[in-house]
Design an enzyme around this catalytic site. Structure first.
Site, PDB file in Angstrom:
ATOM      1  N   GLU A   1       3.378   1.880   3.640  1.00 25.11           N
ATOM      2  CA  GLU A   1       3.133   3.095   4.446  1.00 25.11           C
ATOM      3  C   GLU A   1       1.645   3.380   4.544  1.00 25.11           C
ATOM      4  OE1 GLU A   1       5.086   2.579   1.900  1.00 25.11           O
ATOM      5  OE2 GLU A   1       6.525   4.194   1.621  1.00 25.11           O
TER       6      GLU A   1
ATOM      7  N   CYS B   1       0.815   0.300  -0.952  1.00 27.81           N
ATOM      8  CA  CYS B   1       2.151   0.373  -0.337  1.00 27.81           C
ATOM      9  C   CYS B   1       2.066   0.161   1.183  1.00 27.81           C
ATOM     10  CB  CYS B   1       2.785   1.737  -0.583  1.00 27.81           C
ATOM     11  SG  CYS B   1       3.271   2.054  -2.275  1.00 27.81           S
TER      12      CYS B   1
ATOM     13  N   CYS C   1       7.129   6.438  -2.096  1.00 24.24           N
ATOM     14  CA  CYS C   1       6.662   6.905  -3.410  1.00 24.24           C
ATOM     15  C   CYS C   1       5.858   8.204  -3.262  1.00 24.24           C
ATOM     16  CB  CYS C   1       5.825   5.828  -4.102  1.00 24.24           C
ATOM     17  SG  CYS C   1       4.114   5.714  -3.537  1.00 24.24           S
TER      18      CYS C   1
HETATM   19  N1  THU Z   1       6.423  -0.006  -2.198  1.00 29.76           N
HETATM   20  C1  THU Z   1       6.022   0.281  -0.927  1.00 29.76           C
HETATM   21  O1  THU Z   1       5.254  -0.482  -0.314  1.00 29.76           O
HETATM   22  N2  THU Z   1       6.479   1.410  -0.340  1.00 29.76           N
HETATM   23  C2  THU Z   1       7.425   2.231  -0.883  1.00 29.76           C
HETATM   24  O2  THU Z   1       7.799   3.204  -0.282  1.00 29.76           O
HETATM   25  C3  THU Z   1       7.972   1.919  -2.205  1.00 29.76           C
HETATM   26  C4  THU Z   1       7.252   0.876  -2.967  1.00 29.76           C
HETATM   27  C5  THU Z   1       5.991  -1.269  -2.803  1.00 29.76           C
HETATM   28  C6  THU Z   1       4.993  -1.180  -3.905  1.00 29.76           C
HETATM   29  C7  THU Z   1       5.233  -2.483  -4.628  1.00 29.76           C
HETATM   30  O3  THU Z   1       4.512  -3.523  -3.995  1.00 29.76           O
HETATM   31  C8  THU Z   1       6.700  -2.751  -4.429  1.00 29.76           C
HETATM   32  O4  THU Z   1       7.103  -1.927  -3.358  1.00 29.76           O
HETATM   33  C9  THU Z   1       7.557  -2.485  -5.637  1.00 29.76           C
HETATM   34  O5  THU Z   1       7.372  -1.204  -6.105  1.00 29.76           O
END
Ligand code: THU
Length: 136
Positions: free
Chosen positions: A56, A54, A89
């Site tokens: 973050e 992700c 998440c």
């Molecule tokens: N994702 C993030 O990078 N940060 C978040 O806070 C929520 C989800 C990304 C993971 C994945 O690549 C995409 O968003 C869809 O879930």
């Protein structure tokens, strides 16, 4: 010290580095240090979906790999193109609660300019930290 709107602009710029062949959903993050340095993160996906990183966490690891310590971090901004602000998440909340101070500011944003200000501790109340504390 730059304000939350300016840091959010950096988070938006970070989305340019997202690798998102599967979800096509860009997320950007930017960490601001107390001495005004900015570290970008974006989501980096993988065909083995659970290997995805992700935005973050990418930003946090980027900062740490540049020598930044948790005491040096002022805030993190996170952005995605959603009707409301993005919600990190659970895995990212867990990592934020160990790698950032609980009172570190978290700015959650969307492309329409909405910004919600919260903290690491508010995003993960009563988080598991007993082992991390024991090791200190
Ligand atoms: N994702 C993030 O990078 N940060 C978040 O806070 C929520 C989800 C990304 C993971 C994945 O690549 C995409 O968003 C869809 O879930």
């Amino acid at each position: 010290m730059m304000n939350k709107k300016e840091l959010m602009t950096h988070a938006k710029k970070a989305t340019a580095y997202a690798y998102i062949p599967y979800s096509k959903f860009k997320v950007g993050a930017a960490i601001l240090t107390k001495d005004n340095r900015v570290f970008y993160g974006a989501n980096i996906e993988n065909v083995a979906y659970s290997s995805t990183m992700c935005a973050e966490r990418a930003a946090i690891y980027h900062a740490y790999m540049s020598g930044v310590k948790k005491k040096d971090i002022h805030a993190i901004a996170i952005i995605a193109d959603l009707p409301d602000v993005v919600a990190p998440c659970g895995e990212c909340r867990q990592v934020m609660s160990e790698m950032l101070n609980l009172d570190t500011k978290v700015y959650l944003g969307n492309y329409k300019g909405k910004i919600k200000e919260t903290t690491v501790g508010k995003l993960l109340p009563n988080g598991f930290d007993s082992l991390a504390k024991k090791l200190k």
